[in-house]
Every structure is written in structure tokens, then in C-alpha cells.
Design an enzyme around this catalytic site. Structure first.
Site, PDB file in Angstrom:
ATOM      1  N   GLY A  16       0.768  -1.240   0.000  1.00 18.71           N
ATOM      2  CA  GLY A  16       0.000   0.000   0.000  1.00 18.71           C
ATOM      3  C   GLY A  16       0.793   1.281   0.000  1.00 18.71           C
ATOM      4  N   GLU A  23       3.951  -6.847   1.193  1.00 13.06           N
ATOM      5  CA  GLU A  23       3.410  -7.138  -0.132  1.00 13.06           C
ATOM      6  C   GLU A  23       3.392  -5.892  -1.017  1.00 13.06           C
ATOM      7  OE1 GLU A  23      -0.448  -8.590   0.810  1.00 13.06           O
ATOM      8  OE2 GLU A  23       0.283 -10.387   1.839  1.00 13.06           O
ATOM      9  N   PRO A  24       4.535  -5.250  -1.248  1.00 18.14           N
ATOM     10  CA  PRO A  24       4.542  -4.059  -2.109  1.00 18.14           C
ATOM     11  C   PRO A  24       4.310  -4.431  -3.566  1.00 18.14           C
ATOM     12  CG  PRO A  24       6.780  -4.694  -1.588  1.00 18.14           C
ATOM     13  CD  PRO A  24       5.887  -5.610  -0.790  1.00 18.14           C
ATOM     14  N   GLY A  25       3.559  -3.620  -4.259  1.00 18.70           N
ATOM     15  CA  GLY A  25       3.339  -3.829  -5.686  1.00 18.70           C
ATOM     16  C   GLY A  25       3.616  -2.556  -6.452  1.00 18.70           C
ATOM     17  N   TYR A  58     -10.506   5.287 -11.669  1.00 22.67           N
ATOM     18  CA  TYR A  58     -10.025   5.860 -10.413  1.00 22.67           C
ATOM     19  C   TYR A  58      -9.781   7.364 -10.483  1.00 22.67           C
ATOM     20  CZ  TYR A  58      -8.739   0.960  -9.412  1.00 22.67           C
ATOM     21  OH  TYR A  58      -8.743  -0.395  -9.223  1.00 22.67           O
ATOM     22  N   CYS A 101     -14.952   3.932 -27.991  1.00 23.62           N
ATOM     23  CA  CYS A 101     -16.284   4.530 -28.110  1.00 23.62           C
ATOM     24  C   CYS A 101     -16.949   4.627 -26.738  1.00 23.62           C
ATOM     25  CB  CYS A 101     -17.139   3.704 -29.071  1.00 23.62           C
ATOM     26  SG  CYS A 101     -18.692   4.516 -29.522  1.00 23.62           S
ATOM     27  N   GLU A 102     -16.372   5.444 -25.883  1.00 26.52           N
ATOM     28  CA  GLU A 102     -16.855   5.705 -24.523  1.00 26.52           C
ATOM     29  C   GLU A 102     -16.467   7.124 -24.149  1.00 26.52           C
ATOM     30  OE1 GLU A 102     -18.455   3.791 -22.297  1.00 26.52           O
ATOM     31  OE2 GLU A 102     -18.285   1.760 -23.114  1.00 26.52           O
ATOM     32  N   TYR A 148      -0.636  -1.757 -12.429  1.00 25.76           N
ATOM     33  CA  TYR A 148      -2.071  -1.707 -12.747  1.00 25.76           C
ATOM     34  C   TYR A 148      -2.335  -1.058 -14.106  1.00 25.76           C
ATOM     35  CZ  TYR A 148      -2.155  -2.791  -7.823  1.00 25.76           C
ATOM     36  OH  TYR A 148      -1.920  -3.380  -6.607  1.00 25.76           O
TER      37      TYR A 148
END
Length: 419
Positions: free
Chosen positions: A239, A274-276, A317, A344-345, A373
Site C-alpha cells: 500500500g 506485499e509491495p506492488g 479511479y 467509443c466511450e 495496474y
């Protein structure tokens, strides 16, 4: 720190020009720096020295086996949330004894696979899962190591959708439940109760909530030992935030480690992390090309060949990513643009009213801090090719995920025979 710099007027990843990669591989493409991945892991690991810790890279942040392998060679473990991620970690060279298996929705097949694989620990998130795991372990004549995931009702993170430690989220169990379930697991002949786990959110920039959660974990460990139950490890999750260039820098690994060491001073217990994002975020960029500019009464729109299917974080996000022209700007006035993709959004919007150097059709741009991510959440929406990935080491690069073209996608589908 990252290894993306202008050299001779061109943005480079280590010793390789991003222009050269775009020319050879095409765009959009993710580009990762081996040196940055390795440096971020080593800085995090060394911050806790001489304490022996397990640093398990969060595979969900970047699941490419080349990225995982780069970290595994440095001694990293893997934090996984599916059988697929466990298998990716194994293929990438992470030994089972350095793999943590987390997640609220582990199926019986996945639990059985983890038990047979002999992972470091399984983080259990409910009494129902605990009972299911006990039955599976008994059937396999095994005794897996487990930890109970605690929800300390402490929320933190850069967005409500990545805050996981509040009491009303789906993750973990309350402190009272965790103590009860740990006692149940400790007396189970088919389970080896080893510890507690916690993870309160992602992109955390304030150590206060983390310290509060960790103090709760220490208190729980002391209560369990006072009750005569053995506990030898705590999984403190990940985190820790990374700088996204538009905000103050988050705490450093050294500052984080100092807080952790203060909280657990005098407590003889193993720690896992648990670093990502902290490891992979600044190690990657998404390289894209300008298709065209569209004039509007308010401000011009820059249309890129990368879309929300390639980088979805801004759409879901409201995430910020720095955008750098691959050709070094020569100074002068900037222009305010809306930067969009071809999907197309209406939500296919990377940023609105962003001041950037003047851009033209054909220009290359890089989305910074895109190593976490990004590719792992990409898709083939609008029947687009799945984005390619490249890993750089020094003056060399290799494609580590080929672009998944439409022909590759259609090969997995068929029209029913009754037609």
C-alpha cells in the site's frame, strides 16, 4: 527514482530510445526498466536490514512473468490472489516457500492447488474458508501454514475503490473474529496457524493509518501469546504510495521501515510485506502516438492510439499520470489539451485541461508511472489488440508480451455448428 530520461533530445528507458521501441514494436506499448524494478526492490528490502523480512511482490500490480522473474532473481517473493497468479509466479522462478496466497474468493480447486504447491502461507478471510481449507488439507494429508486476515477498521488509500481496511469492505474479519478464528485454526490438526495478515489500502501517503493498523496487529499477537497460542509471523501487506508527479512525495521506504521497527520493537516475530505499486509503478511507461488533434471551442483534443482498454486507471479511479513528449520540448508556451483515446466511450479520457508542450499528429508521448495496474488491467475492448509489453536492460530490450492481434482473439472463438 526511475530510469526514464531525455538523452540527445529523446526520452529513453535506460540506454534505449523510446522512439526506437515504437518504430520496432509499434504503439501502444508498455516499456519497463529492469534497473528501476531492481532498485526499488532493493531499497525496500534494505530499509529493514538487518531484520529478515519476506518481501512478496504483489503480482496483481504487474503480472508479466519477465517482471516477476527480474524481482525473483533478487530474492523477492510473490503475493498472489488466484491460482493463475500462483502459476505465473512459479513459472517466473519464485519458489513456493516465498509465495503468499490471499483473496476473499478462493475456490476449493485453488485452495487445493495452493496446498499441494506448498506455498509460504494462505491468508484466510472467513470461518467458512477456514473450514473448507481444513477439509481440503485433511483429504490431501497436508498441513498448510495459514494466517488470518484482519480487517482493523482503518481505511487508507488514494481512492475509495482501493481502500481495503474499513469495516464495511469485503476484506478480512474483525479483530474479535480474527482472535476467535486463530484459536480455532491453532487447535485444528490439519492446519498450521502461523500468523495474522492485514492490508488496509493502496497508494497510501500518510503513515498514520498504517501505524494504527500495525499497533493493532502487535496487540493481537501479544494477546494470542498470552493465551498460550504460538504465532511467529505477521503479514503487513502493501500500500505504500508512489509519486505521480502532481502531488507531494509519499513517505520513503526508510521512513516506513522506521515506523514499522518502532511499532514492533522488542517483539520477536517474522514480518512479511506485499509491495506492488511501490516497486513497479515508476518502473514502466505506456508509449502512445498522437493520431490527430481536434479543435474545439473550449480547447483542442489530443486523440491517441492508446485507449482506456490499454490504461483504465484514469477512467475508473480518476488517476493522474504524467504525460511526457518523447521528443524533448524546446521550451516556450504550453497548450491546454484534453487527452483522449479512440474507444467509443465518453469515459475514454486520460486527462482534461492538461497543460502540455504543443503536440502534432504522429508525435509520441509517454504516460509516466504506468508500470503498476496498467498492462495487467488491459483488455481487448472494441476488438482492439491487447497491448504489447517490452522489458529493457541497459542498451537492450525484448518483447515480453506480444501484441495480441484480432486473429489471435478469433482463434479462441467459433460460430456454433447449428448455424
Amino acid at each position: 527514482m526511475n530510469h526514464f530520461d531525455y538523452r540527445g533530445g529523446v526520452l529513453c528507458c535506460e540506454g534505449v530510445s523510446l522512439e526506437a521501441i515504437a518504430e520496432a514494436v509499434g504503439t501502444p506499448v508498455y516499456v519497463y526498466s529492469s534497473a528501476t524494478l531492481e532498485r526499488h526492490y532493493e531499497v525496500f528490502k534494505q530499509a529493514f536490514a538487518p531484520r529478515d523480512t519476506l518481501v512478496a511482490f504483489a503480482v496483481k500490480a504487474n503480472a508479466n512473468i519477465a517482471v516477476i522473474n527480474t524481482l525473483a532473481r533478487k530474492g523477492a517473493g510473490a503475493d498472489t490472489v488466484s491460482q493463475g497468479e500462483i502459476e505465473r509466479a512459479l513459472v517466473a522462478g519464485v519458489p513456493p516457500e516465498r509465495i503468499i496466497f490471499s483473496g476473499v474468493g478462493k475456490t476449493e480447486d485453488e485452495l487445493a492447488f495452493a496446498v499441494k504447491t506448498g506455498v509460504h502461507q494462505i491468508n484466510v478471510e472467513s470461518i467458512a474458508e477456514l473450514e473448507t481449507l481444513s477439509q481440503i488439507a485433511a483429504s490431501l494429508n497436508a498441513k498448510p501454514s495459514i494466517a488470518i486476515r484482519v480487517n482493523p477498521d482503518v481505511g487508507a488509500g488514494g481512492h475509495e475503490k482501493i481502500t481495503t481496511g474499513k469495516g464495511d469492505t469485503k476484506f478480512g474479519v474483525s479483530i474479535d473474529q480474527a482472535l476467535q478464528y486463530y484459536g480455532r485454526a491453532h487447535s485444528d490438526p490439519h492446519l498450521h496457524a502461523r500468523g495474522l495478515a492485514v492490508h488496509i489500502g493502496s497508494q497510501i501517503k500518510d503513515l498514520g493509518p498504517l501505524e494504527e493498523a500495525f499497533k493493532a496487529m502487535r496487540g493481537m499477537a501479544e494477546r494470542l501469546r498470552a493465551a498460550g497460542l504460538s504465532i511467529d509471523r505477521l503479514d503487513l501487506g502493501g500500500g505504500l504510495g508512489v509519486p505521480y508527479f502532481n502531488e507531494p512525495d509519499p513517505p520513503t521506504p526508510a521512513e516506513y521501515a522506521a515506523m514499522v521497527n518502532r511499532v514492533f520493537d522488542g517483539l520477536d516475530i517474522g514480518l512479511a510485506f506485499e509491495p506492488g505499486r511501490m516497486i513497479a509503478g515508476n518502473a514502466g511507461v505506456l508509449l502512445s502516438r498522437v493520431i490527430r488533434l481536434q479543435e474545439r471551442p473550449t480547447r483542442p483534443i489530443v486523440v491517441l492510439d492508446a485507449g482506456m482498454n490499454d490504461l483504465i486507471r484514469p477512467a475508473i479511479y480518476d488517476a493522474y499520470h504524467g504525460i511526457k513528449p518523447v521528443r524533448e520540448p524546446k521550451g516556450g508556451a504550453e497548450t491546454a489539451y484534453d487527452v483522449v483515446g479512440p474507444i467509443c466511450e465518453t469515459g475514454d479520457l486520460f486527462t482534461r485541461n492538461r497543460a502540455l508542450p504543443p503536440l502534432e499528429a504522429g508525435d509520441l508521448v509517454a504516460f509516466m508511472t504506468a508500470g503498476a495496474y496498467g498492462a495487467t488491467m488491459s483488455s481487448t475492448y472494441n476488438a482492439r489488440a491487447l497491448v504489447a509489453e517490452v522489458l529493457v536492460r541497459g542498451d537492450k530490450y525484448e518483447i515480453v508480451r506480444k501484441r495480441w492481434e484480432l486473429k489471435d482473439q478469433l482463434a479462441l472463438e467459433q460460430i456454433p455448428s447449428w448455424e
